[in-house]
Design a protein around this motif. Structure first.
Motif, PDB file in Angstrom:
ATOM      1  N   UNK A   1      14.285   5.408  -1.658  1.00 13.25           N
ATOM      2  CA  UNK A   1      14.211   4.077  -2.249  1.00 13.25           C
ATOM      3  C   UNK A   1      12.776   3.569  -2.205  1.00 13.25           C
ATOM      4  N   UNK A   2      12.284   3.080  -3.342  1.00 11.22           N
ATOM      5  CA  UNK A   2      10.985   2.420  -3.422  1.00 11.22           C
ATOM      6  C   UNK A   2      11.207   0.974  -3.839  1.00 11.22           C
ATOM      7  N   UNK A   3      10.602   0.052  -3.085  1.00 13.44           N
ATOM      8  CA  UNK A   3      10.791  -1.366  -3.336  1.00 13.44           C
ATOM      9  C   UNK A   3       9.446  -2.073  -3.480  1.00 13.44           C
ATOM     10  N   UNK A   4       9.434  -3.119  -4.311  1.00  8.35           N
ATOM     11  CA  UNK A   4       8.277  -4.028  -4.441  1.00  8.35           C
ATOM     12  C   UNK A   4       6.995  -3.304  -4.815  1.00  8.35           C
ATOM     13  N   UNK A   5       7.115  -2.299  -5.668  1.00 13.33           N
ATOM     14  CA  UNK A   5       5.947  -1.533  -6.099  1.00 13.33           C
ATOM     15  C   UNK A   5       5.275  -2.190  -7.305  1.00 13.33           C
ATOM     16  N   UNK A   6       3.947  -2.259  -7.247  1.00 15.45           N
ATOM     17  CA  UNK A   6       3.184  -2.486  -8.463  1.00 15.45           C
ATOM     18  C   UNK A   6       2.955  -1.167  -9.197  1.00 15.45           C
ATOM     19  N   UNK A   7       2.507  -0.155  -8.445  1.00 12.46           N
ATOM     20  CA  UNK A   7       2.143   1.122  -9.061  1.00 12.46           C
ATOM     21  C   UNK A   7       2.642   2.282  -8.219  1.00 12.46           C
ATOM     22  N   UNK A   8       3.307   3.231  -8.869  1.00 15.16           N
ATOM     23  CA  UNK A   8       3.672   4.508  -8.267  1.00 15.16           C
ATOM     24  C   UNK A   8       3.063   5.608  -9.118  1.00 15.16           C
ATOM     25  N   UNK A   9       2.247   6.455  -8.485  1.00 11.33           N
ATOM     26  CA  UNK A   9       1.648   7.603  -9.156  1.00 11.33           C
ATOM     27  C   UNK A   9       2.084   8.879  -8.442  1.00 11.33           C
ATOM     28  N   UNK A  10       2.633   9.817  -9.204  1.00 10.09           N
ATOM     29  CA  UNK A  10       3.082  11.109  -8.681  1.00 10.09           C
ATOM     30  C   UNK A  10       2.351  12.169  -9.496  1.00 10.09           C
ATOM     31  N   UNK A  11       1.391  12.832  -8.867  1.00  6.84           N
ATOM     32  CA  UNK A  11       0.425  13.651  -9.594  1.00  6.84           C
ATOM     33  C   UNK A  11       0.313  15.049  -9.008  1.00  6.84           C
ATOM     34  N   UNK A  12      -0.176  15.983  -9.828  1.00  8.10           N
ATOM     35  CA  UNK A  12      -0.674  17.287  -9.376  1.00  8.10           C
ATOM     36  C   UNK A  12       0.349  18.073  -8.565  1.00  8.10           C
TER      37      UNK A  12
END
Length: 399
Positions: free
Chosen positions: A261-272
């Protein structure tokens, strides 16, 4: 030990112990002015009960600066006591655990103590380890770190329950402005066939706090049949996962899976090559739920999966902007199992969805695949753009 300006221990021991009785506590109190320090070079501080039913004491350290290096150990341990000894650090400016040094509260078949760290800066470097563990049928304690700045480099924060478990064995990292985990570092709860705890990471909401994971792992795992994995909850404005980072909740055959669970995110980056996943083999996998303003996947993936006869959880994403590029994927995969209303993918609140040479898919080999639902933001115009992108729901083999 009190009134200290300096404590230096090299290849030495400070300890309380018992066989089957009740051990005393170890308390170390430094002065608060003029930057007093405690330096442990290959030394040991411990409170131990070494036979069945023996009760270990606690270890409490109150000092501005603590350095543990060259295999130093700070430990509270018992064999089968119903009460574990805690390890507590208070009023710290800096805690550094380096060079194969360990802070641990352990049991075999009893109740382990907890570990509590309150520090302005906490660094685990070069195989440093912070842990709670039950190596038999016992229950691990809880591990709590309260710090604005936490750094791990090739180091571990772990809570392990082998066969037992219950409501403990949790990891809580809170009050964070910065969490940096690099070079194969690990934050994990685990069990073999017992009940693993949860991993909860809470950042402050002001001043743009961030969680940066570079080749690191955050995991809640059950590695044998019937073991139950915990949840992973991350509450932070910015999360960056890069260089093969894995955030994962997994089990083999549990009837209930751990969620991510991810909460209250402005930005999530999943890279490489990084991935966020909830999976099982023959049990029930957890779900993946993300609430963010913006999600960027570049050679990264979000997935739920059941690789045997199990049931995958669902993926729920609420975001204004979702961008996939360079073989990124959002996927729900069922091998032979599955039920209706499982392994679904739901994207909602979208203003922009860009899929560039990437994939959103729900699939099965010979089981029951889930559905894909994409819903724009109803209060403003929405755009879905596919550039060599694919959205697919597929059964790969005939039933």
């Amino acid at each position: 030990l009190q009134g200290l300006n300096t404590l230096k221990a090299t290849d030495s021991a400070i300890s309380t112990s018992t066989q089957s009785g009740i051990a005393g506590n170890v308390t170390i109190i430094a002065n608060q002015g003029s930057n007093p320090s405690i330096s442990l070079n290959g030394a040991t501080i411990e409170a131990a009960a070494i036979e069945a039913n023996g009760q270990a004491g606690s270890v409490a350290i109150n000092a501005p600066t603590v350095l543990a290096t060259n295999g130093a150990i700070i430990s509270a341990s018992n064999i089968s006591s119903s009460t574990g000894g805690d390890i507590t650090f208070q009023n710290l400016n800096t805690l550094q655990v380096l060079g194969n040094s360990t802070i641990e509260a352990t049991t075999v078949d009893g109740q382990a103590g907890g570990v509590n760290v309150n520090a302005a800066t906490f660094a685990l470097l070069s195989h440093g380890k912070l842990s709670v563990a039950a190596t038999g049928s016992g229950t691990a304690g809880n591990l709590t770190v309260t710090t604005p700045t936490l750094a791990l480099d090739n180091s571990q924060i772990t809570a392990t329950t082998k066969f037992g478990g219950g409501s403990n064995g949790n990891i809580l990292l809170q009050g964070l402005n910065t969490l940096q985990a690099t070079a194969a570092s690990q934050i994990s709860t685990s069990t073999q066939s017992g009940i693993a705890g949860n991993v909860t990471i809470i950042a402050n909401q002001g001043s743009n706090p961030s969680i940066n994971l570079n080749g690191a792992t955050i995991a809640a795992a059950a590695t044998e049949a019937n073991g139950q994995a915990g949840d992973i909850v991350i509450n932070a404005p910015t999360v960056l996962a890069t260089s093969g980072t894995t955030i994962s909740a997994t089990n083999i055959s549990s009837p209930s899976g751990g969620d991510v669970i991810f909460q209250n995110l402005n930005t999530l980056q999943v890279l490489d090559g990084s991935t966020i996943e909830a999976k099982t083999q023959d049990g029930k996998a957890g779900s993946l739920n993300i609430n963010a303003a913006s999600i960027q996947l570049n050679k990264g993936s979000l997935s739920v999966a059941a690789s045997g006869n199990g049931i995958a959880g669902s993926i729920g994403i609420s975001a204004s902007i979702v961008e996939l590029s360079n073989d990124a994927a959002i996927s729900a995969e069922i091998n032979r199992g599955g039920t209706r209303d499982s392994a679904d993918i739901n994207l909602q609140g979208l203003q922009t969805l860009n899929i560039n040479n990437s994939l959103i898919s729900s699939s099965t080999n010979s089981g029951i695949a889930g559905s894909i639902a994409i819903q724009g933001n109803l209060s403003s115009p929405s755009t879905i753009a596919l550039n060599q992108g694919t959205i697919a729901a597929a059964a790969k083999q005939p039933k």
